[in-house]
Write a protein that holds these residues in place. Sequence first.
Motif, PDB file in Angstrom:
ATOM      1  N   ALA A  87       0.838  -1.202   0.000  1.00 20.92           N
ATOM      2  CA  ALA A  87       0.000   0.000   0.000  1.00 20.92           C
ATOM      3  C   ALA A  87       0.874   1.254   0.000  1.00 20.92           C
ATOM      4  O   ALA A  87       0.596   2.215  -0.731  1.00 20.92           O
ATOM      5  CB  ALA A  87      -0.922  -0.003   1.210  1.00 20.92           C
ATOM      6  N   HIS A  88       1.942   1.242   0.795  1.00 21.52           N
ATOM      7  CA  HIS A  88       2.849   2.391   0.841  1.00 21.52           C
ATOM      8  C   HIS A  88       3.500   2.618  -0.519  1.00 21.52           C
ATOM      9  O   HIS A  88       3.596   3.760  -0.991  1.00 21.52           O
ATOM     10  CB  HIS A  88       3.920   2.189   1.911  1.00 21.52           C
ATOM     11  CG  HIS A  88       4.911   3.298   1.976  1.00 21.52           C
ATOM     12  ND1 HIS A  88       4.593   4.547   2.473  1.00 21.52           N
ATOM     13  CD2 HIS A  88       6.207   3.358   1.587  1.00 21.52           C
ATOM     14  CE1 HIS A  88       5.645   5.326   2.378  1.00 21.52           C
ATOM     15  NE2 HIS A  88       6.646   4.631   1.852  1.00 21.52           N
ATOM     16  N   LYS A  89       3.924   1.542  -1.157  1.00 23.28           N
ATOM     17  CA  LYS A  89       4.546   1.653  -2.476  1.00 23.28           C
ATOM     18  C   LYS A  89       3.556   2.237  -3.490  1.00 23.28           C
ATOM     19  O   LYS A  89       3.914   3.090  -4.307  1.00 23.28           O
ATOM     20  CB  LYS A  89       5.041   0.289  -2.944  1.00 23.28           C
ATOM     21  CG  LYS A  89       5.750   0.319  -4.266  1.00 23.28           C
ATOM     22  CD  LYS A  89       6.257  -1.058  -4.644  1.00 23.28           C
ATOM     23  CE  LYS A  89       6.925  -1.032  -6.005  1.00 23.28           C
ATOM     24  NZ  LYS A  89       7.409  -2.350  -6.410  1.00 23.28           N
ATOM     25  N   ALA A  90       2.300   1.784  -3.419  1.00 26.41           N
ATOM     26  CA  ALA A  90       1.280   2.292  -4.345  1.00 26.41           C
ATOM     27  C   ALA A  90       0.994   3.770  -4.090  1.00 26.41           C
ATOM     28  O   ALA A  90       0.825   4.554  -5.029  1.00 26.41           O
ATOM     29  CB  ALA A  90       0.002   1.476  -4.221  1.00 26.41           C
ATOM     30  N   GLU A  91       0.939   4.164  -2.813  1.00 24.06           N
ATOM     31  CA  GLU A  91       0.647   5.555  -2.475  1.00 24.06           C
ATOM     32  C   GLU A  91       1.774   6.501  -2.866  1.00 24.06           C
ATOM     33  O   GLU A  91       1.538   7.643  -3.221  1.00 24.06           O
ATOM     34  CB  GLU A  91       0.379   5.691  -0.975  1.00 24.06           C
ATOM     35  CG  GLU A  91      -0.923   5.081  -0.536  1.00 24.06           C
ATOM     36  CD  GLU A  91      -1.089   5.081   0.975  1.00 24.06           C
ATOM     37  OE1 GLU A  91      -0.092   5.332   1.701  1.00 24.06           O
ATOM     38  OE2 GLU A  91      -2.207   4.822   1.437  1.00 24.06           O
ATOM     39  N   THR A  92       3.014   6.020  -2.791  1.00 26.81           N
ATOM     40  CA  THR A  92       4.159   6.895  -3.048  1.00 26.81           C
ATOM     41  C   THR A  92       4.704   6.785  -4.471  1.00 26.81           C
ATOM     42  O   THR A  92       5.625   7.505  -4.817  1.00 26.81           O
ATOM     43  CB  THR A  92       5.291   6.607  -2.054  1.00 26.81           C
ATOM     44  OG1 THR A  92       5.687   5.232  -2.179  1.00 26.81           O
ATOM     45  CG2 THR A  92       4.845   6.895  -0.632  1.00 26.81           C
ATOM     46  N   SER A  93       4.152   5.899  -5.276  1.00 22.22           N
ATOM     47  CA  SER A  93       4.663   5.752  -6.638  1.00 22.22           C
ATOM     48  C   SER A  93       4.209   6.924  -7.490  1.00 22.22           C
ATOM     49  O   SER A  93       3.110   7.436  -7.319  1.00 22.22           O
ATOM     50  CB  SER A  93       4.205   4.423  -7.241  1.00 22.22           C
ATOM     51  OG  SER A  93       2.809   4.423  -7.399  1.00 22.22           O
ATOM     52  N   PRO A  94       5.089   7.346  -8.407  1.00 19.34           N
ATOM     53  CA  PRO A  94       4.702   8.458  -9.278  1.00 19.34           C
ATOM     54  C   PRO A  94       3.668   7.991 -10.306  1.00 19.34           C
ATOM     55  O   PRO A  94       3.532   6.808 -10.580  1.00 19.34           O
ATOM     56  CB  PRO A  94       6.021   8.842  -9.961  1.00 19.34           C
ATOM     57  CG  PRO A  94       6.836   7.586  -9.921  1.00 19.34           C
ATOM     58  CD  PRO A  94       6.419   6.857  -8.675  1.00 19.34           C
ATOM     59  N   GLY A  95       2.980   8.933 -10.842  1.00 20.25           N
ATOM     60  CA  GLY A  95       1.998   8.601 -11.870  1.00 20.25           C
ATOM     61  C   GLY A  95       0.584   8.635 -11.328  1.00 20.25           C
ATOM     62  O   GLY A  95       0.332   8.707 -10.135  1.00 20.25           O
ATOM     63  N   LYS A  96      -0.321   8.602 -12.261  1.00 23.39           N
ATOM     64  CA  LYS A  96      -1.746   8.684 -11.941  1.00 23.39           C
ATOM     65  C   LYS A  96      -2.272   7.292 -11.592  1.00 23.39           C
ATOM     66  O   LYS A  96      -1.966   6.311 -12.276  1.00 23.39           O
ATOM     67  CB  LYS A  96      -2.465   9.238 -13.161  1.00 23.39           C
ATOM     68  CG  LYS A  96      -3.935   9.400 -13.014  1.00 23.39           C
ATOM     69  CD  LYS A  96      -4.522   9.965 -14.298  1.00 23.39           C
ATOM     70  CE  LYS A  96      -5.911   9.394 -14.458  1.00 23.39           C
ATOM     71  NZ  LYS A  96      -6.436   9.546 -15.784  1.00 23.39           N
ATOM     72  N   PRO A  97      -3.077   7.161 -10.533  1.00 22.85           N
ATOM     73  CA  PRO A  97      -3.664   5.855 -10.202  1.00 22.85           C
ATOM     74  C   PRO A  97      -4.607   5.387 -11.314  1.00 22.85           C
ATOM     75  O   PRO A  97      -5.252   6.180 -11.983  1.00 22.85           O
ATOM     76  CB  PRO A  97      -4.455   6.117  -8.926  1.00 22.85           C
ATOM     77  CG  PRO A  97      -4.032   7.447  -8.423  1.00 22.85           C
ATOM     78  CD  PRO A  97      -3.445   8.194  -9.583  1.00 22.85           C
ATOM     79  N   ILE A  98      -4.666   4.085 -11.496  1.00 22.49           N
ATOM     80  CA  ILE A  98      -5.551   3.501 -12.503  1.00 22.49           C
ATOM     81  C   ILE A  98      -6.787   2.977 -11.793  1.00 22.49           C
ATOM     82  O   ILE A  98      -6.683   2.167 -10.864  1.00 22.49           O
ATOM     83  CB  ILE A  98      -4.843   2.346 -13.243  1.00 22.49           C
ATOM     84  CG1 ILE A  98      -3.550   2.861 -13.889  1.00 22.49           C
ATOM     85  CG2 ILE A  98      -5.767   1.733 -14.288  1.00 22.49           C
ATOM     86  CD1 ILE A  98      -2.685   1.758 -14.446  1.00 22.49           C
ATOM     87  N   PRO A  99      -7.974   3.404 -12.203  1.00 23.88           N
ATOM     88  CA  PRO A  99      -9.205   2.926 -11.554  1.00 23.88           C
ATOM     89  C   PRO A  99      -9.368   1.411 -11.732  1.00 23.88           C
ATOM     90  O   PRO A  99      -8.976   0.841 -12.764  1.00 23.88           O
ATOM     91  CB  PRO A  99     -10.330   3.673 -12.276  1.00 23.88           C
ATOM     92  CG  PRO A  99      -9.658   4.835 -12.924  1.00 23.88           C
ATOM     93  CD  PRO A  99      -8.249   4.405 -13.211  1.00 23.88           C
ATOM     94  N   TRP A 100      -9.962   0.775 -10.742  1.00 22.43           N
ATOM     95  CA  TRP A 100     -10.124  -0.681 -10.754  1.00 22.43           C
ATOM     96  C   TRP A 100     -10.875  -1.183 -11.987  1.00 22.43           C
ATOM     97  O   TRP A 100     -10.480  -2.188 -12.571  1.00 22.43           O
ATOM     98  CB  TRP A 100     -10.787  -1.154  -9.466  1.00 22.43           C
ATOM     99  CG  TRP A 100     -11.026  -2.623  -9.462  1.00 22.43           C
ATOM    100  CD1 TRP A 100     -12.220  -3.260  -9.476  1.00 22.43           C
ATOM    101  CD2 TRP A 100     -10.031  -3.658  -9.487  1.00 22.43           C
ATOM    102  NE1 TRP A 100     -12.052  -4.618  -9.494  1.00 22.43           N
ATOM    103  CE2 TRP A 100     -10.701  -4.891  -9.508  1.00 22.43           C
ATOM    104  CE3 TRP A 100      -8.645  -3.666  -9.513  1.00 22.43           C
ATOM    105  CZ2 TRP A 100     -10.047  -6.106  -9.542  1.00 22.43           C
ATOM    106  CZ3 TRP A 100      -7.982  -4.879  -9.543  1.00 22.43           C
ATOM    107  CH2 TRP A 100      -8.691  -6.086  -9.553  1.00 22.43           C
TER     108      TRP A 100
END
Length: 113
Positions: A87-100
């Motif tokens: 979860a931390h890696k996903a929150e801090t990764s650059p780029g726009k989140p992809i919707p489920w």
Amino acid sequence: MSYVLYKTYDVIMTPDPPLDVSFRPQDLHIEVTVSHARAHLPELVEQVRQGRAVYLTRYGTRQAALVAPATAEEAERQEDAYWSARAHKAETSPGKPIPWPEVLAEVERTQDE
């Protein structure tokens, strides 16, 4: 039905020459059928208290295990740490989140190919 005991050996060595090596069997785990476990649960719980893991089998395949609470709690702690790190890696990764829904559509599209 009897228990199936799997053993390993602890090596005990004395520091003074001559070297005295002796072997002491140590039970690691027990495998029993689910129906046997149903009839003998108190005895199996005592085996777990003594440090053994009890595997429950059905048709010769392990289906479940009885383990000490500390073992189960450690597994939960490791799982929590794993998912927290993800979860931390996903929150801090650059780029726009992809919707489920988009992720699911991509997975289904690759499965059809």
